[in-house]
Scaffold this motif. Structure first.
Motif: not given
Length: 537
Positions: A477-478, A482, A515
């Motif tokens: 995610e991201g 990140d 996200s």
């Protein structure tokens, strides 16, 4: 003894006919036909008022009264059967008047009288329907009968909506001539007055038509295979018990019967030779290019035997009864394997040749699809991932060691140089992906790419394929900046999609993310690919 009930103004209402006098005149013409006080349903009108602009209504029922509108809907439902009985007495009275003998009626006179009575049964609203509390139970009297509100579109048929009047259910019994057997499941077109509908008889050849006007004429007819009306008959409705049916005689009409020839795998067999036995006749036929056959002039309820003229061992393949509503009838035939004689003659030699062909095909497949790949161990994957994570660490931590930390020894299982890292791929939109064959080096590679899903809190589908040699696919995610060594993937797969799914098709996984962005990291060699589809929601 008549008594005054109430007085109503003539303002805002108008008669069904062209003036009040015509209303009263027509009522007086039929009033004498009602017997046993049935005319008490209509209050007697008297035009009053200084300007003759009011009507005073008189009635004979004793007791107090209320308007039907003042009762609750539940109470009205309990009272309506009484109103239905009083109203239908009127129609039975005029039937008695125009009856000439058993089963003989002046139907034209009845229609005229019926229309007059129906016009009297018009009231502006349920406020003009009075319910009397008599010693014999509730009784109804109508005021302002034959009137409606003087508006552009006044409400009509208020009483007819409460109680269907002057109608009866009609039961028709249909049989076939000349056998007189029940015409079961036979569709019939039914017409009476302004009504047209198509009804189907039950297993006993019966059908019921609801709310047919007394002494009306019902036209019944069948439809042939071309949709044309045939065997038109007229049913004259009389005053018989509704449970007593009206007989009609029907013809057994022929229709086409459609067949479809299929093999043992359910596939259409074109140009196959079939014989259809029907009514003692043997009819040879050949299927068309789509494996279809047509047998004309067959009757519902009769059977057809289907024979395969090609397979002499089991010629009778199916027997069907022609039924309504069935689109086609399947004739299953067995088509022998053309290689069966070869297999039988060659025996073991044929088996060896088959194995040799499979071996050659496997070598060719290996050369084209897996020649440059070697199976990756889990240790190699872990080492490659650690190599990528080292690149993610801050620059000043490359040579720094915490005083209270333990130095990490080199991985003895991986003495080769670190994996190829491809993490300079530009941000892509969803419905995009990567293909391992775009990176020609046979070495272990770590490919990192990030994707814009276009929205947050989304669910998307990941299509992925790793061929016969295991590779690893991770979804985070991201964005890639990140991700650190503590980031946990939303989805991770390590393995061979061919062995996991027994197919060369891609596998799919639904993934939820909060996200708007996701990052995909693949650790593997050459043959793999994936696609990040746009969100489903």
């Amino acid at each position: 003894m008549k008594r005054e009930l109430l007085t109503t103004p003539l303002k805002r209402i108008r008669p069904v006919f062209f003036n009040v006098g015509e209303n009263v005149k027509r009522y007086e013409q039929v009033r004498g036909l009602f017997v046993n006080g049935h005319d008490r349903l209509f209050a007697e009108p008297l035009v009053t008022g200084a300007g003759r602009d009011e009507i005073t209504w008189y009635g004979e029922y004793p007791g107090d009264f209320r308007t039907l509108a003042s009762y609750s809907p539940e109470e009205q439902q309990q009272l309506l059967p009484i109103l239905n009985e009083q109203v239908n007495y009127l129609f039975r009275d005029i039937i008695r008047y125009i009856k000439k003998g058993p089963g003989q009626y002046d139907r034209a006179s009845y229609r005229n009288l019926r229309q007059s009575v129906e016009s009297f049964l018009e009231v502006p609203s349920t406020e003009h329907i009075l319910v009397f509390n008599t010693p014999d139970g509730p009784r109804f009297t109508l005021t302002n009968w034959g009137f409606m509100f003087e508006t552009e579109k006044p409400e009509r048929n208020i009483i007819r909506k409460l109680v269907p009047f002057g109608v009866t259910p009609v039961v028709i019994r249909a049989t076939y001539r000349p056998t007189n057997l029940p015409a079961a499941n036979e569709p019939l077109a039914v017409e009476f007055e302004t009504h047209k509908r198509t009804l189907t008889t039950d297993e006993q050849g019966l059908l019921t038509i609801a709310e047919v006007p007394y002494l009306s004429e019902i036209t019944v007819h069948q439809q042939d295979a071309g949709g044309q009306p045939v065997n038109r008959q007229t049913v004259f409705v009389d005053e018989r018990n509704p449970a007593e049916p009206y007989p009609v005689l029907l013809e057994r009409l022929p229709f086409s019967m459609f067949f479809r020839v299929v093999d043992q795998h359910g596939r259409a067999v074109p140009k196959h030779h079939i014989r259809l036995d029907y009514q003692g006749m043997q009819l040879p036929a050949q299927a068309d290019e789509q494996g279809r056959l047509l047998l004309n002039n067959t009757y519902y309820g009769e059977s057809v035997q289907c024979y395969d003229l090609v397979d002499k061992k089991e010629p009778l393949v199916k027997t069907y009864v022609h039924e309504r509503g069935q689109a086609d009838y399947v004739i299953p035939v067995f088509i022998p394997d053309p290689l069966k004689p070869v297999k039988r003659g060659l025996g073991c030699l044929g088996l060896l040749l088959g194995l040799l062909v499979l071996l050659v095909a496997g070598l060719i497949a290996y050369y084209y699809f897996a020649y440059d790949e070697k199976p990756l161990s889990q240790d190699q994957l872990n080492a490659s991932v650690r190599g990528h994570k080292n690149r993610l660490s801050p620059p000043d931590s490359l040579n720094a060691v915490s005083p209270d930390s333990t130095a990490v020894s080199p991985d003895p299982l991986n003495n080769e140089a670190g994996p190829e890292i491809h993490d300079d791929i530009a941000l892509s939109q969803c419905n995009g992906g990567q293909d391992g064959q775009d990176y020609q080096s046979p070495d272990i590679k770590v490919v990192i790419a990030e994707y814009d899903l276009g929205k947050e809190d989304a669910t998307f589908a990941l299509d992925y394929y790793t061929d016969a040699v295991p590779d690893q696919i991770e979804v985070f995610e991201g964005r890639k900046d990140d991700i650190d060594e503590d980031s946990k993937p939303l989805f991770i797969y390590y393995g061979s999609t061919i062995y996991d799914s027994w197919s060369r098709a891609s596998m799919q996984q639904l993934i939820q993310t909060k996200s708007q962005y996701v990052t995909v990291r693949v650790t593997g060699q050459t043959i793999w690919n994936y696609r990040v589809n746009c969100p489903l929601n």
